[in-house]
Design a protein around this motif. Structure first.
Motif, PDB file in Angstrom:
ATOM      1  N   GLN A   1      30.835  33.632  54.868  1.00 35.85           N
ATOM      2  CA  GLN A   1      30.732  32.219  54.501  1.00 35.85           C
ATOM      3  C   GLN A   1      29.384  32.061  53.807  1.00 35.85           C
ATOM      4  N   MET A   2      29.344  31.282  52.744  1.00 32.25           N
ATOM      5  CA  MET A   2      28.096  31.173  51.985  1.00 32.25           C
ATOM      6  C   MET A   2      27.001  30.428  52.751  1.00 32.25           C
ATOM      7  N   LEU A   3      27.338  29.688  53.810  1.00 33.06           N
ATOM      8  CA  LEU A   3      26.317  29.014  54.623  1.00 33.06           C
ATOM      9  C   LEU A   3      26.008  29.766  55.922  1.00 33.06           C
ATOM     10  N   CYS A   4      26.473  30.989  56.038  1.00 33.83           N
ATOM     11  CA  CYS A   4      26.214  31.834  57.206  1.00 33.83           C
ATOM     12  C   CYS A   4      24.924  32.618  56.947  1.00 33.83           C
ATOM     13  N   PRO A   5      23.876  32.379  57.740  1.00 33.37           N
ATOM     14  CA  PRO A   5      22.602  33.073  57.495  1.00 33.37           C
ATOM     15  C   PRO A   5      22.716  34.593  57.499  1.00 33.37           C
ATOM     16  N   GLY A   6      23.480  35.165  58.429  1.00 29.56           N
ATOM     17  CA  GLY A   6      23.651  36.620  58.479  1.00 29.56           C
ATOM     18  C   GLY A   6      24.395  37.163  57.273  1.00 29.56           C
ATOM     19  N   CYS A   7      25.289  36.362  56.742  1.00 28.48           N
ATOM     20  CA  CYS A   7      26.030  36.765  55.538  1.00 28.48           C
ATOM     21  C   CYS A   7      25.106  36.791  54.329  1.00 28.48           C
ATOM     22  N   VAL A   8      24.314  35.739  54.190  1.00 31.88           N
ATOM     23  CA  VAL A   8      23.428  35.604  53.031  1.00 31.88           C
ATOM     24  C   VAL A   8      22.307  36.641  53.069  1.00 31.88           C
ATOM     25  N   SER A   9      21.731  36.874  54.250  1.00 31.74           N
ATOM     26  CA  SER A   9      20.582  37.782  54.335  1.00 31.74           C
ATOM     27  C   SER A   9      20.982  39.248  54.408  1.00 31.74           C
ATOM     28  N   HIS A  10      22.156  39.550  54.958  1.00 30.60           N
ATOM     29  CA  HIS A  10      22.495  40.954  55.163  1.00 30.60           C
ATOM     30  C   HIS A  10      23.892  41.349  54.659  1.00 30.60           C
ATOM     31  N   GLY A  11      24.933  40.692  55.144  1.00 32.88           N
ATOM     32  CA  GLY A  11      26.305  41.124  54.872  1.00 32.88           C
ATOM     33  C   GLY A  11      26.692  41.148  53.408  1.00 32.88           C
ATOM     34  N   THR A  12      26.425  40.062  52.710  1.00 30.99           N
ATOM     35  CA  THR A  12      26.824  39.984  51.306  1.00 30.99           C
ATOM     36  C   THR A  12      25.987  40.921  50.431  1.00 30.99           C
ATOM     37  N   PRO A  13      24.660  40.992  50.624  1.00 28.86           N
ATOM     38  CA  PRO A  13      23.903  42.002  49.858  1.00 28.86           C
ATOM     39  C   PRO A  13      24.365  43.436  50.166  1.00 28.86           C
ATOM     40  N   GLN A  14      24.746  43.694  51.409  1.00 22.69           N
ATOM     41  CA  GLN A  14      25.237  45.019  51.778  1.00 22.69           C
ATOM     42  C   GLN A  14      26.538  45.338  51.029  1.00 22.69           C
ATOM     43  N   ALA A  15      27.443  44.361  50.958  1.00 21.50           N
ATOM     44  CA  ALA A  15      28.694  44.564  50.228  1.00 21.50           C
ATOM     45  C   ALA A  15      28.413  44.819  48.749  1.00 21.50           C
ATOM     46  N   GLN A  16      27.469  44.088  48.170  1.00 25.25           N
ATOM     47  CA  GLN A  16      27.120  44.305  46.762  1.00 25.25           C
ATOM     48  C   GLN A  16      26.523  45.691  46.567  1.00 25.25           C
ATOM     49  N   ARG A  17      25.666  46.130  47.498  1.00 23.83           N
ATOM     50  CA  ARG A  17      25.093  47.481  47.395  1.00 23.83           C
ATOM     51  C   ARG A  17      26.200  48.534  47.473  1.00 23.83           C
ATOM     52  N   ALA A  18      27.146  48.367  48.388  1.00 20.73           N
ATOM     53  CA  ALA A  18      28.258  49.327  48.504  1.00 20.73           C
ATOM     54  C   ALA A  18      29.067  49.344  47.207  1.00 20.73           C
ATOM     55  N   HIS A  19      29.323  48.168  46.652  1.00 20.65           N
ATOM     56  CA  HIS A  19      30.068  48.074  45.395  1.00 20.65           C
ATOM     57  C   HIS A  19      29.342  48.828  44.281  1.00 20.65           C
ATOM     58  N   THR A  20      28.036  48.687  44.230  1.00 21.79           N
ATOM     59  CA  THR A  20      27.233  49.346  43.197  1.00 21.79           C
ATOM     60  C   THR A  20      27.117  50.853  43.454  1.00 21.79           C
TER      61      THR A  20
ATOM     62  N   SER B   1      31.466  25.256  44.936  1.00 20.67           N
ATOM     63  CA  SER B   1      30.200  25.708  45.518  1.00 20.67           C
ATOM     64  C   SER B   1      30.153  27.235  45.565  1.00 20.67           C
ATOM     65  N   LEU B   2      31.271  27.851  45.909  1.00 20.95           N
ATOM     66  CA  LEU B   2      31.331  29.311  45.972  1.00 20.95           C
ATOM     67  C   LEU B   2      31.076  29.925  44.597  1.00 20.95           C
ATOM     68  N   GLU B   3      31.621  29.327  43.571  1.00 22.29           N
ATOM     69  CA  GLU B   3      31.412  29.841  42.215  1.00 22.29           C
ATOM     70  C   GLU B   3      29.920  29.854  41.864  1.00 22.29           C
ATOM     71  N   ALA B   4      29.204  28.796  42.232  1.00 27.71           N
ATOM     72  CA  ALA B   4      27.756  28.743  42.002  1.00 27.71           C
ATOM     73  C   ALA B   4      27.039  29.803  42.843  1.00 27.71           C
ATOM     74  N   PHE B   5      27.462  29.972  44.084  1.00 29.95           N
ATOM     75  CA  PHE B   5      26.883  30.981  44.978  1.00 29.95           C
ATOM     76  C   PHE B   5      27.053  32.377  44.387  1.00 29.95           C
ATOM     77  N   ILE B   6      28.247  32.692  43.923  1.00 27.28           N
ATOM     78  CA  ILE B   6      28.524  34.006  43.327  1.00 27.28           C
ATOM     79  C   ILE B   6      27.604  34.242  42.126  1.00 27.28           C
ATOM     80  N   HIS B   7      27.428  33.223  41.299  1.00 26.74           N
ATOM     81  CA  HIS B   7      26.560  33.335  40.131  1.00 26.74           C
ATOM     82  C   HIS B   7      25.095  33.527  40.544  1.00 26.74           C
ATOM     83  N   GLU B   8      24.624  32.699  41.459  1.00 30.01           N
ATOM     84  CA  GLU B   8      23.214  32.747  41.875  1.00 30.01           C
ATOM     85  C   GLU B   8      22.855  34.069  42.548  1.00 30.01           C
ATOM     86  N   TYR B   9      23.768  34.621  43.340  1.00 34.43           N
ATOM     87  CA  TYR B   9      23.494  35.871  44.054  1.00 34.43           C
ATOM     88  C   TYR B   9      23.946  37.093  43.278  1.00 34.43           C
ATOM     89  N   ARG B  10      24.436  36.872  42.051  1.00 36.48           N
ATOM     90  CA  ARG B  10      24.844  37.956  41.145  1.00 36.48           C
ATOM     91  C   ARG B  10      25.829  38.920  41.802  1.00 36.48           C
TER      92      ARG B  10
END
Length: 156
Positions: A37-56, A82-91
Motif C-alpha cells: 500500500q502506498m501509505l504503508c511505511p514499511g512498504c515505502v521504506s523497504h518493500g517497494t524499493p526491494q521489489a524494484q531492486r529485484a526487478h533491476t 494517487s497510485l499513478e503519481a506514487f509510481i512516477h515519484e518512486y520511479r
C-alpha cells in the motif's frame, strides 16, 4: 511441506505493462509478487524499493516481479490516480496491478485469496505455479535474493 498452487490475481487496473498479466500466463517463470500500500511505511521504506531492486538486478533472468497495490484501509486516499503519481515519484518500473474489490468488502480479492496478513507481503511463486515462499513485513535482501536465486536455477 506441500507447495500450494497460487490463486489467480484479481486486478482492476494495471500500470507499467501494455497487457494485463495473469499468473497462468507467467507459468514457467519464477514470480515475485510484492503486495503493498502506498501509505504503508514499511512498504515505502523497504518493500517497494526491494521489489524494484529485484526487478533491476534480475532483469536478465526469467524472474517476473509483479506489484500488487492491495488497499485494505484508507480507501479514499489510495486511489489509482494517487497510485499513478506514487509510481512516477518512486520511479517504479515493474508491472503493478490494483487489487480488485468486491462490493463493500474491506479486504481486496487477491489479498483474501492468498490469505495475506497485511503489507508489505512478498510471495514467491515457482515455475510450476506453486507458492514457494511467503514473507510478511521486512525481509532481508540477501535472504530473499537467495530464495529467488535458488528457484531461478531449478530446471523448468
Amino acid at each position: 511441506m506441500t507447495a500450494l498452487p497460487a490463486p489467480e490475481l484479481a486486478v482492476s487496473r494495471w500500470f507499467n505493462t501494455p497487457e494485463p498479466l495473469t499468473l497462468a500466463g507467467l507459468r514457467g517463470r519464477v514470480v515475485l509478487l510484492h503486495a503493498f500500500q502506498m501509505l504503508c511505511p514499511g512498504c515505502v521504506s523497504h518493500g517497494t524499493p526491494q521489489a524494484q531492486r529485484a526487478h533491476t538486478l534480475f532483469r536478465h533472468t526469467d524472474l517476473a516481479v509483479v506489484g500488487l497495490h492491495t488497499v485494505f484501509e484508507h480507501h479514499a486516499a489510495m486511489t489509482p490516480v494517487s497510485l499513478e503519481a506514487f509510481i512516477h515519484e518512486y520511479r517504479l518500473t515493474f508491472p503493478i496491478g490494483v487489487d480488485a474489490h468486491e462490493g463493500n468488502q474491506p479486504v481486496p480479492v487477491t489479498m483474501g485469496r492468498f490469505k495475506m496478513r497485511g503489507t508489505p507481503t512478498a510471495i514467491v511463486i515457482g515455475r510450476d505455479g506453486t507458492i514457494r515462499h511467503e514473507g510478511f513485513g521486512q525481509e532481508d535482501d540477501l535472504a530473499l535474493g537467495a530464495i529467488l536465486g535458488s528457484l531461478l536455477t531449478e530446471k523448468p
